[in-house]
Design a protein around this motif. Structure first.
Motif, PDB file in Angstrom:
ATOM      1  N   MET A   1       0.820  -1.206   0.000  1.00  0.00           N
ATOM      2  CA  MET A   1       0.000   0.000   0.000  1.00  0.00           C
ATOM      3  C   MET A   1       0.860   1.265   0.000  1.00  0.00           C
ATOM      4  O   MET A   1       0.665   2.183  -0.788  1.00  0.00           O
ATOM      5  CB  MET A   1      -0.917   0.020   1.227  1.00  0.00           C
ATOM      6  N   CYS A 101       2.337   2.293  12.012  1.00  0.00           N
ATOM      7  CA  CYS A 101       0.989   2.018  11.498  1.00  0.00           C
ATOM      8  C   CYS A 101       0.521   0.656  11.981  1.00  0.00           C
ATOM      9  O   CYS A 101       1.025  -0.371  11.524  1.00  0.00           O
ATOM     10  CB  CYS A 101       0.992   2.046   9.973  1.00  0.00           C
ATOM     11  N   GLU A 131      -2.116   2.645   7.884  1.00  0.00           N
ATOM     12  CA  GLU A 131      -1.394   2.926   6.638  1.00  0.00           C
ATOM     13  C   GLU A 131      -1.985   4.124   5.896  1.00  0.00           C
ATOM     14  O   GLU A 131      -1.255   5.021   5.463  1.00  0.00           O
ATOM     15  CB  GLU A 131      -1.411   1.689   5.725  1.00  0.00           C
ATOM     16  N   LEU A 132      -3.303   4.132   5.711  1.00  0.00           N
ATOM     17  CA  LEU A 132      -3.942   5.236   4.981  1.00  0.00           C
ATOM     18  C   LEU A 132      -3.742   6.578   5.694  1.00  0.00           C
ATOM     19  O   LEU A 132      -3.374   7.562   5.053  1.00  0.00           O
ATOM     20  CB  LEU A 132      -5.431   4.937   4.760  1.00  0.00           C
TER      21      LEU A 132
END
Length: 239
Positions: A1, A101, A131-132
């Motif tokens: 990601m 994260c 993560e985002l």
């Protein structure tokens, strides 16, 4: 990601220019268990799994390479300080940022107490992992670094950078489907254009985010103009 975002668009170009260096580290690589386990059930019972302290500490310490205190270690979590443009500007002055994260129920509290320097949240909601949110913060911070954006004034005039929402923008054509660009922007009088833009920023902030005006650094002229705009809004509520 993370690597997909790091290699794309402005962040990718910033790395190619050597302005910023981004590195994704999998803390599962620092697990000491046979199955690379990084979480365990919580003491006292309850649902979900909790991230163990050992792999997180080991990963961060390896990144720091013994240079204690040389980086801001940021834990992404819903309980953290709400991320703002002001925080992005603060972090953009740092030499080294480390983002932790999680992707589980929570973190062992000793990570919070003894490893991190900051806890950040991008809003009052819960996601499946950090993560985002980390990518949001990294993008917001990196774009403030000199040379990352093509136009150095872009970040300065962004919404929230001045305490106000940004003024409206227009480009060619001067008329589209009967909708015209404001005459002021076509006048070529730069001082008047700047004054118009500032008034529009005040108007837009008043209309959409009046709460920001309580913290904005307003001049006496701004305050008088706001009083005028508020009076017009009362007189013409449909405008």
């Amino acid at each position: 990601m993370l690597e997909g975002v790091f290699k794309s668009s402005i962040l990718g170009k910033a790395q190619e220019k050597g302005i910023v260096s981004l590195n994704a580290v999998n803390f599962r690589d620092y697990s000491t268990s046979k199955h690379n386990t990084v979480d365990d059930t919580p003491y006292g019972g309850g649902g979900g799994m909790v991230l163990k302290p050992e792999p997180i500490f080991a990963a961060v310490e390896d990144v720091l390479n013994g240079q204690s205190g040389s980086a801001r270690v940021i834990l992404m979590c819903p309980q953290g300080e709400t991320f703002t443009q002001a925080k992005a500007e603060e972090l953009s002055t740092e030499e080294h940022l480390i983002f932790i994260c999680g992707h589980y129920e929570g973190y062992d509290e000793r990570i919070r107490e003894h490893l991190v320097t900051d806890e950040l949240s991008i809003g009052d909601y819960v996601l499946t992992g950090g993560e985002l949110p980390a990518m949001v913060v990294i993008d917001s911070v990196a774009r403030l670094l000199p040379g990352v954006l093509g136009n150095e004034t872009s970040a300065v005039t962004d919404s929230f950078s001045t305490g106000l929402l940004e003024y409206p923008h227009y480009t060619r054509p001067a008329e589209f489907r009967g909708w015209k660009v404001p005459d002021m922007l076509l006048s070529g009088h730069h001082a008047n254009i700047e004054a118009w833009r500032h008034e529009q920023a005040l108007q837009r902030t008043l209309d959409r985010r009046p709460d920001l005006l309580n913290q904005a650094q307003l001049t006496d002229k701004d305050k008088k103009l706001l009083q005028k705009l508020k009076a017009q809004k009362i007189t013409n509520p449909a405008d």
